[in-house]
Design a protein around this motif. Sequence first.
Motif, mmCIF file in Angstrom:
data_model
loop_
_atom_site.group_PDB
_atom_site.id
_atom_site.type_symbol
_atom_site.label_atom_id
_atom_site.label_comp_id
_atom_site.label_asym_id
_atom_site.label_seq_id
_atom_site.Cartn_x
_atom_site.Cartn_y
_atom_site.Cartn_z
ATOM 1 N N GLU A 63 50.114 57.170 57.287
ATOM 2 C CA GLU A 63 49.956 55.723 57.260
ATOM 3 C C GLU A 63 49.272 55.337 55.948
ATOM 4 O O GLU A 63 48.287 55.950 55.550
ATOM 5 C CB GLU A 63 49.125 55.263 58.456
ATOM 6 C CG GLU A 63 49.093 53.776 58.624
ATOM 7 C CD GLU A 63 48.496 53.356 59.960
ATOM 8 O OE1 GLU A 63 48.428 52.135 60.188
ATOM 9 O OE2 GLU A 63 48.103 54.222 60.766
ATOM 10 N N TRP A 118 47.283 45.018 56.348
ATOM 11 C CA TRP A 118 48.625 45.563 56.560
ATOM 12 C C TRP A 118 48.680 47.036 56.180
ATOM 13 O O TRP A 118 48.121 47.441 55.161
ATOM 14 C CB TRP A 118 49.655 44.816 55.731
ATOM 15 C CG TRP A 118 49.959 43.460 56.252
ATOM 16 C CD1 TRP A 118 49.362 42.281 55.892
ATOM 17 C CD2 TRP A 118 50.942 43.121 57.232
ATOM 18 N NE1 TRP A 118 49.909 41.238 56.586
ATOM 19 C CE2 TRP A 118 50.886 41.719 57.416
ATOM 20 C CE3 TRP A 118 51.865 43.854 57.968
ATOM 21 C CZ2 TRP A 118 51.711 41.055 58.311
ATOM 22 C CZ3 TRP A 118 52.685 43.190 58.854
ATOM 23 C CH2 TRP A 118 52.609 41.814 59.021
ATOM 24 N N GLU A 176 57.034 52.098 60.550
ATOM 25 C CA GLU A 176 56.447 50.972 61.277
ATOM 26 C C GLU A 176 55.495 50.194 60.370
ATOM 27 O O GLU A 176 54.606 50.780 59.753
ATOM 28 C CB GLU A 176 55.689 51.533 62.473
ATOM 29 C CG GLU A 176 54.931 50.532 63.289
ATOM 30 C CD GLU A 176 54.278 51.209 64.473
ATOM 31 O OE1 GLU A 176 55.013 51.703 65.355
ATOM 32 O OE2 GLU A 176 53.042 51.269 64.512
ATOM 33 N N ARG A 221 52.424 47.519 60.240
ATOM 34 C CA ARG A 221 51.363 47.122 61.166
ATOM 35 C C ARG A 221 50.503 46.017 60.571
ATOM 36 O O ARG A 221 50.140 46.063 59.398
ATOM 37 C CB ARG A 221 50.453 48.302 61.478
ATOM 38 C CG ARG A 221 51.117 49.385 62.262
ATOM 39 C CD ARG A 221 50.151 50.508 62.500
ATOM 40 N NE ARG A 221 50.696 51.469 63.443
ATOM 41 C CZ ARG A 221 50.049 52.531 63.841
ATOM 42 N NH1 ARG A 221 48.831 52.791 63.399
ATOM 43 N NH2 ARG A 221 50.604 53.363 64.692
ATOM 44 N N TRP A 254 46.789 44.435 61.247
ATOM 45 C CA TRP A 254 45.513 44.710 61.900
ATOM 46 C C TRP A 254 44.733 43.411 62.029
ATOM 47 O O TRP A 254 44.560 42.686 61.056
ATOM 48 C CB TRP A 254 44.720 45.735 61.093
ATOM 49 C CG TRP A 254 45.405 47.052 61.033
ATOM 50 C CD1 TRP A 254 46.392 47.439 60.164
ATOM 51 C CD2 TRP A 254 45.182 48.162 61.895
ATOM 52 N NE1 TRP A 254 46.788 48.718 60.440
ATOM 53 C CE2 TRP A 254 46.057 49.194 61.492
ATOM 54 C CE3 TRP A 254 44.323 48.389 62.969
ATOM 55 C CZ2 TRP A 254 46.100 50.426 62.126
ATOM 56 C CZ3 TRP A 254 44.362 49.625 63.595
ATOM 57 C CH2 TRP A 254 45.240 50.625 63.177
ATOM 58 N N ARG A 302 41.920 47.204 58.585
ATOM 59 C CA ARG A 302 42.942 48.234 58.785
ATOM 60 C C ARG A 302 42.299 49.512 59.327
ATOM 61 O O ARG A 302 41.149 49.808 59.032
ATOM 62 C CB ARG A 302 43.710 48.500 57.496
ATOM 63 C CG ARG A 302 42.875 49.126 56.419
ATOM 64 C CD ARG A 302 43.655 49.244 55.120
ATOM 65 N NE ARG A 302 42.790 49.729 54.086
ATOM 66 C CZ ARG A 302 41.999 48.975 53.346
ATOM 67 N NH1 ARG A 302 41.979 47.672 53.539
ATOM 68 N NH2 ARG A 302 41.241 49.516 52.429
ATOM 69 N N PHE A 310 46.071 46.109 66.773
ATOM 70 C CA PHE A 310 47.134 45.865 65.804
ATOM 71 C C PHE A 310 48.443 45.560 66.517
ATOM 72 O O PHE A 310 48.659 45.952 67.659
ATOM 73 C CB PHE A 310 47.317 47.037 64.829
ATOM 74 C CG PHE A 310 47.752 48.333 65.457
ATOM 75 C CD1 PHE A 310 49.098 48.631 65.642
ATOM 76 C CD2 PHE A 310 46.807 49.271 65.855
ATOM 77 C CE1 PHE A 310 49.491 49.831 66.207
ATOM 78 C CE2 PHE A 310 47.196 50.475 66.422
ATOM 79 C CZ PHE A 310 48.540 50.758 66.598
ATOM 80 N N GLY A 338 52.782 45.558 65.517
ATOM 81 C CA GLY A 338 53.682 46.101 64.511
ATOM 82 C C GLY A 338 55.134 45.981 64.905
ATOM 83 O O GLY A 338 55.467 45.636 66.039
ATOM 84 N N HIS A 340 58.785 48.350 64.349
ATOM 85 C CA HIS A 340 59.273 49.646 63.877
ATOM 86 C C HIS A 340 60.793 49.734 63.960
ATOM 87 O O HIS A 340 61.440 49.022 64.725
ATOM 88 C CB HIS A 340 58.633 50.808 64.654
ATOM 89 C CG HIS A 340 58.947 50.835 66.113
ATOM 90 N ND1 HIS A 340 58.080 50.379 67.061
ATOM 91 C CD2 HIS A 340 60.039 51.255 66.802
ATOM 92 C CE1 HIS A 340 58.612 50.525 68.262
ATOM 93 N NE2 HIS A 340 59.806 51.051 68.125
ATOM 94 N N GLU A 380 49.055 53.592 71.430
ATOM 95 C CA GLU A 380 50.095 52.639 71.028
ATOM 96 C C GLU A 380 51.259 52.676 72.014
ATOM 97 O O GLU A 380 51.626 53.732 72.522
ATOM 98 C CB GLU A 380 50.576 53.046 69.637
ATOM 99 C CG GLU A 380 51.649 52.201 69.049
ATOM 100 C CD GLU A 380 52.036 52.670 67.659
ATOM 101 O OE1 GLU A 380 52.747 51.903 66.991
ATOM 102 O OE2 GLU A 380 51.670 53.776 67.251
#
Length: 161
Positions: free
Chosen positions: A24, A31, A58, A60, A62, A66, A71, A73, A75, A117
Amino acid sequence: RSQEVAIKSNLLYDATATVNLGLEFRLAPKWTLDVSGNYNGWTFSENRKWKHWLVQPEARYWFCDRFSGHFLGGHLLGGKYNVGKLKNNISFLGFLGIGAVYGYSWILSKHWNFEAEIGFGYVYTRYDVYPCTSCGTSMAKDRTHHYVGPTKAALNFVYLF
């Protein structure tokens, strides 16, 4: 400058012997871009298999900072399956999908987080059906299936750089 990159492993994939890795990256103050890859190429007892590979980028947003807190998102996902001797005899040619996610990340220490998630979306698949794994004769070719439902579930251990 801190928390620019995270590396992660999904414990749910680990529990199914699926090799997985996520990276990530910070894009902006709230973001990030998460890209995960998964692979399961194992054959189990009695020649049963649920082989697959999957790539899932994906974006995201926040709500706080971050890599911490809530969050949302979106994907994309794509990959291939090969399922055999699991009472369905379907060989998937591939799939593509899109979805939305909600998650939360708990800070455990300076470099470690734990993240949960869940995602929901749409997946389009094409597949062939075979009567057996070794005969090569197809019962049906290029069938399609449209799926709407969960597209992601993750319990990630996260290491931050």
